[in-house]
Design a protein around this motif. Structure first.
Motif, PDB file in Angstrom:
ATOM      1  N   THR A   1      -5.918  -5.485  14.695  1.00 36.95           N
ATOM      2  CA  THR A   1      -6.283  -5.387  16.165  1.00 36.95           C
ATOM      3  C   THR A   1      -5.062  -5.227  16.728  1.00 36.95           C
TER       4      THR A   1
ATOM      5  N   MET B   1      -0.944 -11.620  17.657  1.00 35.01           N
ATOM      6  CA  MET B   1      -1.490 -10.631  16.488  1.00 35.01           C
ATOM      7  C   MET B   1      -0.911  -9.713  15.853  1.00 35.01           C
TER       8      MET B   1
ATOM      9  N   ASP C   1     -10.907 -11.752  14.057  1.00 35.12           N
ATOM     10  CA  ASP C   1      -9.482 -11.947  14.262  1.00 35.12           C
ATOM     11  C   ASP C   1      -8.849 -13.134  14.879  1.00 35.12           C
TER      12      ASP C   1
ATOM     13  N   ALA D   1      -6.737  -9.531   9.752  1.00 36.58           N
ATOM     14  CA  ALA D   1      -7.453  -8.882  10.790  1.00 36.58           C
ATOM     15  C   ALA D   1      -6.872  -8.663  12.043  1.00 36.58           C
ATOM     16  N   ALA D   2      -6.072  -9.721  12.605  1.00 38.78           N
ATOM     17  CA  ALA D   2      -5.307  -9.883  13.693  1.00 38.78           C
ATOM     18  C   ALA D   2      -4.080  -8.611  13.582  1.00 38.78           C
TER      19      ALA D   2
END
Length: 725
Positions: free
Chosen positions: A367, A306, A330, A363-364
């Motif tokens: 995160t 991520m 994610d 989105a990862a």
């Protein structure tokens, strides 16, 4: 606050070692931190530690004679059985018992953190009551066998605190411990630093978009269920043959996984890459990250992927993934009960939707930032500070402290006198001689290696950034960066570095056509008394090698020749460069190894063409022989099948032999190399593997036939004597 981490082998590779390196380095910003490694198995750790972290090994096991120098090194430990260390190259011993106990008794840290079951046992038994004694669980309660679980619960109850890497596992430990147990149990995730490879800087966003590679990382052990991943990927490859899977790691299931790959005919699509550190350079090559485990205590590989902007597909296994991944935001979570079919469906969902891959990857990144080491170091600091306030501690011992260096020397001498007997005297003499030889090599006139980072640019050029703390301005002014071809005397490319800055030194593809071979990179004075020897050269030690651009870069055909460069780290960690420069080449795209024959598809490049009577020529220790070539629908491609029974007829000697396969466009024309050059792999002998077929030769007996790649990445057929039962 003085914090000490107790680690079994900080010089190894694995999730626990990575987690300790990340957290210890972050805590050293505001605390005095020491990492105590029971064993030392290498000269330096595989994962970098902040220079402020003190690394203290208790037993030097770099040389085999250490067990003979210390008889207690061959006697089993009296601590409870821990399967991990017990199965390692340095199993627990009475010597380890003595060394750890002595260190814990004299340790002056405010907090001691033990990082695996065996070490938790030591801390509970020998830790001092005026210190905070904390255990750190890197697996889960359920993952320990019943005997070890009982021993662990008894040991943890005697500690001040126990930290798990997931909240779900923390709840299980609290439920299993007695209500009046002293340990406070809390869940704190592992820290994962920002990658050294910036996922937002070119060429990485474009590589992620164009890559057709699924990457998995972890030890090759049963719980990781790479068999499930391989079976799922077989279903992906059946409909999307342009995709491939890379599995990074080592472990006891490697042979079983290799056999499964062979059985499914995935030798061209699935590669076992071996262990790799640092791993972020390999995540940077991925379009999708895959986790297929039956259980994950945390899921560090998920967060590492991520942090590189790679969308993840993970099984929804206990305990960590569900606390990290938000499905559809994610990454994707796959129910365990769905098996390989459900996992294949999840992979295909992302394979077929580049826009979803891009959205999940963005989105990862957000995160992944939640696990930044600075934030986790703050959470640990608050936890330890609160714990200190809750615990009433006896005053520290008032006995006179010995200076640290003197204390280490005295304890080392005591152990040497107390544990060295009989054959150990000769072993110690041998160990001393080995160390003296090593010291002599270190004081050789050859200058020490120069740390540097190397990156492949979007056009395939090399950019080398030297570590400014390891080279003076004067040395930069008076030196050049030299790429010297092995076995070619003074054949070298010399690059000025006087203007070395933030962009480093560029070895440009546009300016240099490097002959085929292997090149070594060194820092050399501008005036060299003997260029062929380079006596005063400094090898360049590669600390980070970013070759992601090569994953999607097509083979160049500059000036009518096929040219390709792949940088790599040599066995001693120095920067090397593998180059190819050919007037004609046939790039192997597919190798299908069946029970009776191997079928090959290759693409013709540069001066190679499809002649009317083309053949593939097998060149080996005996007379060469030919294989007919079939014309493909695409005139730039050829296809041929090599029958194993026919090949066996050409085995003329008992010794093992390798037959190089070369393409001949027509009678009387020069042959063209058949090989696999494209991509980022400098040596395909280990990664591109195919199953062997055993046939009986009337004279030389059982013979194994297998398509292989040579050290030059050319395709060949190996014929070897089959091992006897």
């Amino acid at each position: 606050m003085k914090i000490a981490f107790l680690v079994y082998n900080m010089y190894g590779i694995g999730g626990t070692v990575r987690a300790v390196a990340n957290l210890a380095s972050a805590l050293s910003e505001h605390h005095e931190v020491e990492v105590v490694s029971v064993f030392r198995r290498a000269d330096s750790p595989r994962f970098p530690l902040d220079p402020r972290v003190r690394l203290t090994p208790l037993i030097d096991a770099r040389h085999r004679v250490w067990r003979y120098a210390h008889p207690n090194g061959r006697r089993p430990s009296t601590m409870f059985h821990d399967p991990g260390p017990a199965g390692s190259a340095v199993p627990p011993s009475r010597l380890a018992d003595h060394r750890v106990a002595a260190h814990l008794r004299r340790c002056r840290a405010d907090v001691v953190i033990a990082t695996r079951p065996l070490l938790v046992g030591y801390l509970a038994e020998y830790g001092r009551p005026d210190q905070l004694r904390v255990g750190w669980e890197h697996r889960t309660l359920d993952s320990h066998n019943p005997d070890l679980r009982a021993e662990m619960l008894a040991a943890v109850a005697r500690l001040d605190a126990y930290v798990t890497v997931s909240d779900a596992d923390a709840r299980q430990w609290r439920a299993a411990l007695p209500p009046d147990g002293g340990a406070e149990v809390v869940g704190l995730p592992n820290a994962v630093p920002a990658p050294l490879v910036d996922p937002l800087q070119p060429p990485h966003p474009q590589v992620r978009a164009d890559s057709r590679t699924v990457v998995a990382v972890g030890r090759l052990i049963p719980i990781k269920r790479y068999d499930r991943l391989i079976e799922a990927f077989a279903k992906v490859a059946a409909v999307r043959p342009e995709w491939d899977l890379r599995i990074y790691g080592s472990g006891r299931t490697e042979g079983r996984l290799r056999r499964r790959i062979d059985a499914l005919g995935l030798g061209d699509r699935v590669r076992l890459m071996g262990a790799h550190a640092p791993i972020e350079t390999e995540w940077a090559k991925a379009a999708i990250a895959a986790v297929s485990s039956d259980g994950e205590s945390f899921g560090m590989t998920l967060v590492e992927a991520m942090r590189c902007g790679v969308p993840v597909v993970s099984t929804d296994c206990p305990f960590g993934p569900a606390e990290i991944v938000t499905p559809g935001v994610d990454g994707l979570l796959v129910p365990l009960e769905g098996g390989s079919d459900a996992y294949a469906d999840a992979l295909l969902r992302l394979v077929d939707d580049p826009e979803e891959r891009r959205r999940l990857g963005e989105a990862a990144l957000a995160t992944g930032r939640r696990y930044d080491p600075a934030d986790l170091a703050d959470r640990w600091t608050r936890f330890l500070t609160d714990l200190t306030g809750k615990r009433a501690r006896p005053a520290p011992s008032s006995r006179r402290k010995q200076p640290g260096a003197a204390r280490d020397v005295l304890s080392g001498a005591a152990f040497a006198l107390g544990e060295t007997t009989g054959r150990g005297v000769a072993a110690v003499a041998e160990l001393v001689a080995v160390r003296r030889r090593n010291a002599a090599r270190r004081t050789d006139p050859q200058a020490p290696p120069l740390p540097a980072r190397c990156a492949v640019t979007e056009d395939g050029s090399l950019r080398v950034l030297l570590d400014p703390s390891a080279v003076s301005a004067t040395e930069l002014r008076d030196s050049e960066l030299v790429f010297r071809r092995r076995g070619a005397g003074d054949h070298a490319v010399r690059l000025p570095i006087a203007d070395h800055g933030a962009d480093g030194v560029l070895l440009s593809r546009a300016d240099h056509a490097l002959a085929e071979g292997r090149w070594d990179c060194r820092l050399e004075p501008r005036t060299q008394p003997n260029p062929a020897r380079a006596d005063f050269a400094r090898p360049v030690a590669v600390t980070l090698l970013d070759s992601a651009a090569l994953v999607t870069l097509p083979l160049a055909t500059d000036g009518g020749r096929v040219a390709h460069w792949v940088p790599y780290a040599t066995a001693d960690g120095h920067l090397g460069l593998r180059t190819w420069l050919r007037p004609a080449h046939a790039e192997v795209e597919q190798v299908l190894a069946g029970e009776h024959a191997v079928t090959v598809v290759a693409r013709l490049l540069a001066g190679a063409d499809q002649g009317p009577d083309a053949r593939v020529v097998a060149c080996g220790p005996g007379p060469e022989w030919e294989i007919p070539v079939r014309a493909a629908d695409d005139p730039s491609r050829i296809e041929f099948s090599l029958g194993y029974a026919t090949a066996l007829e050409h085995r003329t000697a008992a010794r093992d032999a390798v037959w190089d396969l070369r393409y001949r466009p027509g009678p009387g024309r020069d042959t063209v190399p058949l090989g696999r050059l494209a991509g980022d792999i400098p040596d395909r002998r280990r990664t591109d593997r195919y199953p062997a077929v055993t046939l009986d030769h009337p004279t030389h007996g059982a013979t194994r036939l297998r398509p292989v790649f040579t050290s030059r990445n050319n395709l060949a057929l190996a014929m070897t004597a089959a091992p006897t039962a």
